[in-house]
Every structure is written in C-alpha cells, then in structure tokens.
Design a protein around this motif. Structure first.
Motif, short mmCIF file in Angstrom:
data_model
loop_
_atom_site.label_atom_id
_atom_site.label_comp_id
_atom_site.label_asym_id
_atom_site.label_seq_id
_atom_site.Cartn_x
_atom_site.Cartn_y
_atom_site.Cartn_z
N ALA A 1 -28.75 -12.21 -14.62
CA ALA A 1 -29.47 -13.45 -14.43
C ALA A 1 -28.39 -14.67 -14.66
O ALA A 1 -28.56 -15.42 -14.12
N ASP A 2 -27.70 -14.72 -15.65
CA ASP A 2 -26.88 -15.72 -15.83
C ASP A 2 -25.61 -15.84 -14.74
O ASP A 2 -25.50 -17.06 -14.25
N GLN A 3 -25.22 -14.83 -14.11
CA GLN A 3 -24.36 -15.03 -12.71
C GLN A 3 -25.02 -15.54 -11.78
O GLN A 3 -24.71 -16.16 -10.91
N SER A 4 -26.28 -15.21 -11.68
CA SER A 4 -27.25 -15.54 -10.62
C SER A 4 -27.47 -17.23 -10.49
O SER A 4 -27.49 -17.97 -9.67
N ALA A 5 -27.89 -17.20 -11.91
CA ALA A 5 -28.04 -18.82 -12.31
C ALA A 5 -26.90 -19.82 -12.01
O ALA A 5 -26.95 -21.11 -11.43
N MET A 6 -25.58 -19.17 -12.31
CA MET A 6 -24.36 -19.76 -12.11
C MET A 6 -24.03 -20.16 -10.73
O MET A 6 -23.78 -21.15 -10.15
N LYS A 7 -24.36 -19.11 -9.98
CA LYS A 7 -24.19 -19.08 -8.33
C LYS A 7 -25.09 -20.21 -7.81
O LYS A 7 -24.77 -21.18 -6.89
N LYS A 8 -26.11 -20.33 -8.30
CA LYS A 8 -27.29 -21.22 -7.67
C LYS A 8 -26.85 -22.55 -8.07
O LYS A 8 -27.01 -23.44 -7.40
N GLN A 9 -26.38 -22.92 -8.98
CA GLN A 9 -25.91 -24.16 -9.98
C GLN A 9 -24.80 -24.68 -8.91
O GLN A 9 -24.72 -25.80 -8.45
N ILE A 10 -23.81 -23.93 -8.54
CA ILE A 10 -22.56 -24.21 -8.05
C ILE A 10 -23.22 -24.68 -6.42
O ILE A 10 -22.81 -25.53 -5.81
N THR A 11 -24.01 -23.59 -5.84
CA THR A 11 -24.49 -23.80 -4.64
C THR A 11 -25.26 -24.99 -4.47
O THR A 11 -24.87 -25.67 -3.22
N SER A 12 -25.77 -25.34 -5.23
CA SER A 12 -26.85 -26.72 -5.06
C SER A 12 -25.90 -27.84 -5.27
O SER A 12 -26.15 -28.96 -4.59
N VAL A 13 -24.81 -27.90 -5.99
CA VAL A 13 -24.03 -28.98 -6.19
C VAL A 13 -23.35 -29.19 -4.89
O VAL A 13 -22.87 -30.33 -4.33
N MET A 14 -22.65 -27.90 -4.19
CA MET A 14 -21.69 -28.04 -2.99
C MET A 14 -22.45 -28.33 -1.75
O MET A 14 -21.93 -28.58 -0.84
N SER A 15 -23.88 -27.89 -1.75
CA SER A 15 -24.56 -27.86 -0.27
C SER A 15 -24.51 -29.38 0.02
O SER A 15 -24.51 -29.31 1.29
N TYR A 16 -24.91 -30.17 -0.76
CA TYR A 16 -25.21 -31.70 -0.24
C TYR A 16 -23.81 -32.31 0.31
O TYR A 16 -23.69 -32.73 1.27
N PRO A 17 -22.84 -32.10 -0.36
CA PRO A 17 -21.41 -32.62 0.30
C PRO A 17 -20.90 -31.84 1.39
O PRO A 17 -20.52 -32.67 2.50
N LEU A 18 -21.24 -30.46 1.48
CA LEU A 18 -20.81 -29.81 3.04
C LEU A 18 -21.57 -30.37 3.88
O LEU A 18 -21.07 -30.69 5.09
N PHE A 19 -22.88 -30.63 3.76
CA PHE A 19 -23.81 -31.03 4.87
C PHE A 19 -23.44 -32.41 5.09
O PHE A 19 -23.35 -32.88 6.33
N VAL A 20 -23.23 -33.39 4.31
CA VAL A 20 -22.76 -34.96 4.67
C VAL A 20 -21.44 -34.71 5.39
O VAL A 20 -21.16 -35.53 6.24
N LEU A 21 -20.55 -33.79 4.96
CA LEU A 21 -19.41 -33.84 5.61
C LEU A 21 -19.50 -33.38 7.07
O LEU A 21 -18.75 -33.91 7.77
N VAL A 22 -20.20 -32.45 7.38
CA VAL A 22 -20.48 -32.01 8.60
C VAL A 22 -20.94 -33.12 9.49
O VAL A 22 -20.78 -33.37 10.68
N ILE A 23 -22.17 -33.99 8.87
CA ILE A 23 -22.80 -35.17 9.56
C ILE A 23 -21.72 -36.11 9.92
O ILE A 23 -21.68 -36.86 10.99
N THR A 24 -20.71 -36.45 8.86
CA THR A 24 -19.45 -37.54 8.83
C THR A 24 -18.74 -37.21 10.12
O THR A 24 -18.32 -37.89 10.96
N ILE A 25 -18.40 -35.71 10.24
CA ILE A 25 -17.51 -35.42 11.24
C ILE A 25 -18.07 -35.69 12.74
O ILE A 25 -17.49 -36.42 13.69
N GLY A 26 -19.38 -35.44 12.66
CA GLY A 26 -20.04 -35.27 13.93
C GLY A 26 -20.17 -36.98 14.32
O GLY A 26 -20.24 -37.45 15.60
N LEU A 27 -20.67 -37.87 13.26
CA LEU A 27 -20.79 -39.25 13.52
C LEU A 27 -19.28 -39.95 13.88
O LEU A 27 -19.27 -40.77 14.95
#
Length: 301
Positions: free
Chosen positions: A53-79
């Motif tokens: 449960a702790d491992q899963s929570a840790m992965k979700k926490q890291i994913t939630s933090v990294m998903s927004y920057p990665l999404f914005v990075l892709v948009i920036t490259i396209g722009l």
C-alpha cells in the motif's frame, strides 16, 4: 492463483506455491516462508499489505507530480515547432521586403527557424540514442554507478531519489526483521529489492562487516548515502534490541518526507514551467516584432 491452489492441494506450503508460479520475487517468497516457519503468517501478510500500500501510494505521488511537467513539456515542444516552422518563416518573408538591417536577436531566431527541422532531427536522434543506451546498459555496473552519482548531485531531485530508496530499504528491513528473519538474510533480500547502486554497494559491505563481528551501525557509518539521523536511530535500535521498530519509524519518516518534498516541488514547478514557456514564446515574438518597431521609429523620424 490456480498454480498456487494446485500446489497447496498437493500438500505443499503456500511459499512453495508462490515459488512454483514464477510470478513472485524471492523477497515475497521468503517473507511468506518465514511467516509459515515462525507461525506468524497472518502478521507477515498484514505487514506485506502495508508495504505494498505504501509502495503504491509512493508511485502515485511521484506520478502525480511528474505528469503535469511532462504534459507541459510536450505542449511546449509542439508550440515551439509550430512557431519555428510556420510563424517565423512568415515574418522572415515580410522582413526580406523591408531591405533594412535586422536586429541581432531577430537574425538568430530566423537562423534557428531556417535550420529548425535539422536541429529537431538531431535532438530526436540524440534523445533516442540516449534512451536506447539507458535501456541496453541499465544493468551494467559502470552505467548504474555513474548515473546514480549524477542523479544524487542534481539539486532537489537527488534528495528525493535518496529518500525514495532509503524509505524502500528501511521498509523492507522492517518487514523482514519483524518476521524474525536473520539480519544477514534480511540484508541479502533487501539488496535484491532496492535496485539503487550506492545502497546495494553499501549493503554488500555491511554484510561483510557484520560477519566480522561489527554492528550494522558501524558498517553503515562508512557510507555517505546514509544520513546521520538514520545512523543514530539504528545505533539506538541495536543497543536496545529493537532494530525492527527503528526501521519501521524510519520508514514512516521517509514516507512523510517524500510526500512533503513532492508536494512542494509540484507547487514550485507549475509556475516555473509557465515562466519558461512564456519566456520562450516571448523571446520569439519580441524578435519578430523588433524590426517592425524599428521601422515605425524610422518612419516617424
């Protein structure tokens, strides 16, 4: 589950069923085996529930933090790609009709625009080459050694990676020691679970030191990867024969610290990324409008 069921029906243990299925790691298999042999299977399973449960929570926490920057990075490259291949060439054609000297910034942006497809291909090629290098060499000692050293030197990121793996190490040791697994065996299984080169290197030497009669604290104190607070608690845990309790406390501390660090980084990265995008777009637009401002000043004069 069918394989485990059939194995148990034949009179074998649950741990043997796990091993027969080839779907579980040696760490999981051994934890269950220790629980069966010590008649503490229920307690071990409860600890495994908390662990995953702790491992899963840790992965979700890291994913939630990294998903927004990665999404914005892709948009920036396209722009940037759109502006460099469509908008800037349109302005460049207009500037050629002026026949006047262009500002240095404008000339640089136009040069980048004219060669952008070539630079973009080089960028993609280099990125793809690095990706395949990492995929092919990730299990090699030299690659793991230098990449881990590089990651730990990166501000903030290195500290978070360190917290993640120290948390995983302490949580694993807490689970194994709570199940009355011998310390040497616990370290051996933790070495297989925590796939981070500096910690694996340290665990190897700690096992050797313990076999020579040293304490775990004495072995760990030779490595900078372990913070002083962690060493102090482990020293106390060994002195009062409560090492598994101290590992549990350390695991909870690192879990709390990781949540705090990732939350702070998430709040800082959002405005920082917007500033970077605004800066890139702003530089391109300023470079394109500067000749028009200069032309209007000349006409007014």
């Amino acid at each position: 589950l069918n394989v485990i069921y059939e194995t148990v029906i034949k009179g074998k243990s649950l741990s043997q069923g796990l091993a027969a299925s080839n779907k579980f790691s040696e760490y999981e298999f051994y934890c269950i085996q220790v629980g069966e042999e010590s008649n503490r299977l229920v307690e071990v399973l409860d600890e495994l529930i908390i662990y995953y449960a702790d491992q899963s929570a840790m992965k979700k926490q890291i994913t939630s933090v990294m998903s927004y920057p990665l999404f914005v990075l892709v948009i920036t490259i396209g722009l940037v790609y759109f502006m460099m291949t469509s908008v800037v060439p349109m302005f460049a054609d207009v500037f050629k009709q002026f026949g006047s000297e262009l500002p240095s910034l404008t000339l640089k942006v136009i040069y980048l625009s004219e060669n952008f497809p070539k630079f973009f291909i080089i960028f993609i090629s280099v990125g793809g080459g690095l990706f395949f290098l990492c995929r092919s060499q990730r299990e090699q000692i030299w690659f793991r050694k230098y990449t881990s050293m590089l990651i730990l030197k990166v501000p903030t990121v290195g500290n978070i990676v360190k917290i993640i793996y120290l948390g995983r190490m302490t949580q694993s040791l807490h689970l194994l020691l709570s199940a009355k697994t011998p310390l040497i065996k616990s370290l051996e299984l933790t070495h297989k679970l925590v796939k981070f080169y500096p910690i694996q290197l340290a665990i190897n030497q700690i096992q050797i030191d313990i076999k020579k009669g040293k304490t775990m604290y004495e072995g760990m104190s030779n490595f900078e990867i372990f913070p002083k607070r962690m060493l102090s608690l482990i020293k106390v845990g060994e002195q009062v024969n409560q090492l598994e309790t101290m590992m549990g406390k350390l695991s909870n501390q690192y879990s709390t610290e990781l949540k705090y660090q990732t939350t702070i980084i998430g709040k800082i990265m959002e405005p920082l990324i917007l500033l970077i995008i605004g800066g890139i777009v702003g530089v391109i637009l300023v470079a394109m409008y500067m000749p028009m401002f200069n032309l209007s000043n000349i006409m007014t004069q």
